[in-house]
Design an enzyme around this catalytic site. Structure first.
Site, mmCIF file in Angstrom:
data_model
loop_
_atom_site.group_PDB
_atom_site.id
_atom_site.type_symbol
_atom_site.label_atom_id
_atom_site.label_comp_id
_atom_site.label_asym_id
_atom_site.label_seq_id
_atom_site.Cartn_x
_atom_site.Cartn_y
_atom_site.Cartn_z
ATOM 1 C CE LYS A 228 -13.330 -1.107 2.322
ATOM 2 N NZ LYS A 228 -13.487 -2.665 2.034
ATOM 3 C CB CYS B 14 -11.154 -4.823 -4.298
ATOM 4 S SG CYS B 14 -12.657 -4.360 -3.865
HETATM 5 O O1 LIG Z 1 -16.066 -4.366 -1.735
HETATM 6 C C1 LIG Z 1 -15.051 -4.192 -0.741
HETATM 7 O O2 LIG Z 1 -14.862 -3.024 -0.358
HETATM 8 C C2 LIG Z 1 -14.105 -5.597 -0.791
HETATM 9 N N1 LIG Z 1 -14.639 -6.630 -0.581
HETATM 10 C C3 LIG Z 1 -13.976 -7.623 -0.334
HETATM 11 O O3 LIG Z 1 -14.345 -8.745 -0.128
HETATM 12 N N2 LIG Z 1 -12.600 -7.724 -0.500
HETATM 13 C C4 LIG Z 1 -12.024 -6.417 -0.708
HETATM 14 O O4 LIG Z 1 -10.726 -6.492 -0.892
HETATM 15 C C5 LIG Z 1 -12.641 -5.252 -0.940
HETATM 16 I I1 LIG Z 1 -11.849 -3.397 -1.444
#
Ligand SMILES: O=C(O)c1[nH]c(=O)[nH]c(=O)c1I
Length: 315
Positions: free
Chosen positions: A44, A133
């Site tokens: 993650k 993100c």
């Molecule tokens: O909301 C999130 O944690 C997230 N959700 C996404 O769809 N892509 C991302 O790179 C991330 I960092």
């Protein structure tokens, strides 16, 4: 049929892995990926400090299995948790699975600190810097700010000092493909780009309740799954056509079966990540999709992915 591939100099026994963010926040989830039929695994996205992320519900599948929406808000254990995981990872595991680490600092300073720590640890894991993100309120995506992205790479590339990759948002304008590829072609250590991250800030609404499916940001969140496949294939192929020889593209977006993996390879992908379908089906998806891909390749007479990678025909 040979499904192996090499990314950033590390061998993947097969070209499938999870999309960062799915089934990879905690060690037990990462262990499930190690034990699955995936060819590798990615953690993650990490920030300097641990984060709870956005209020729930923050993920939802869309009606008709057409995809998903998420506004997780970067929930993670903090980069030291994943650095420790990378220090203890068994790089000589029997499956021969390499480890990818995703970093998504909330600032260049955060990314600098995290990249210095991984550099100092000098581990065999491969970094994927996440510039895309879409769900941290108040933090615009670096991937959509070409100047900021180039400046970040000018700082991070010499610190990382070895082959690494970048997780990109989807682009929708040919000029943006040209501008982004021109930046990546300036940095020899940028040896792969992962296309695509979720399609940012969609809004999924339930007809009966007349309510947004997820709570954060008035229901606005990143879209994934089958519905983003054509955008994912376009981004994979656009960078495949534009990046210098030796640089690769990892495909992500819209993979529900062997068919979409085949299409991602045809578009130019050297490895393929699965997100929404992994979230919905669990880690058994890797065995199922791999079997389907082998059946499809066999039916088409292909013995290795090199025979058709990037060979999408045009009219
Ligand atoms: O909301 C999130 O944690 C997230 N959700 C996404 O769809 N892509 C991302 O790179 C991330 I960092």
């Amino acid at each position: 049929v040979d499904l192996s591939t090499t990314i950033a100099g590390v061998k993947l026994p097969n070209l499938l892995l999870n999309a960062s963010g799915v089934n990879c926040r905690f060690e037990n989830e990462l262990q499930q990926l190690v034990e699955s039929k995936s060819g590798s695994l990615i953690t993650k996205s990490a920030t300097l400090n641990s984060r709870e992320g956005n209020p729930e519900p923050r993920y939802a599948p869309l009606a008709g299995s057409i995809g998903s929406i998420n506004s997780m808000g970067l929930p993670n254990q903090g980069y030291e948790y994943y650095l420790n995981y990378a220090k203890n990872f068994d790089y000589n595991n029997t499956a021969g699975k390499p480890l990818f680490i995703s970093l998504a600092g909330l600032s260049l300073a955060e990314n600098k600190t995290m990249c210095e720590a991984f550099r100092d640890a000098n581990l065999p894991c491969v970094l994927e810097v996440n510039f895309s993100c879409p769900n941290v309120p108040g933090k615009p995506q670096v991937g959509y700010d070409m100047e900021a992205m180039e400046q970040a790479l000018q700082v991070l590339d010499p610190i990382i000092g070895r082959p690494f990759g970048i997780k990109l948002p989807p682009y929708f304008d040919i000029a943006h493909f040209d501008q982004a590829a021109a930046i990546f072609n300036k940095f020899d250590n940028v040896v792969f780009v992962t296309c695509i991250n979720s399609v940012g800030n969609g809004l999924a609404i339930d007809l009966d309740s007349e309510t947004a499916l997820i709570k954060p940001k008035d229901g606005f969140g990143g879209l994934g799954g089958l519905l983003v496949l054509p955008t994912a294939l376009a981004n994979v192929n656009a960078f495949y056509r534009r990046l210098k020889p030796g640089k690769q593209v990892i495909g992500c977006g819209g993979v529900t079966s062997g068919k979409e993996v085949f299409l991602h390879i045809l578009a130019g992908a050297s490895a393929v990540e699965i997100g929404t379908q992994l979230m919905e089906e669990g880690t058994g998806v890797f065995e199922r999709v791999q079997k389907e891909l082998v059946e499809l390749m066999t039916a088409k007479g292909y013995k290795s992915v090199e025979e058709f990678r990037g060979k999408v025909k045009t009219l």
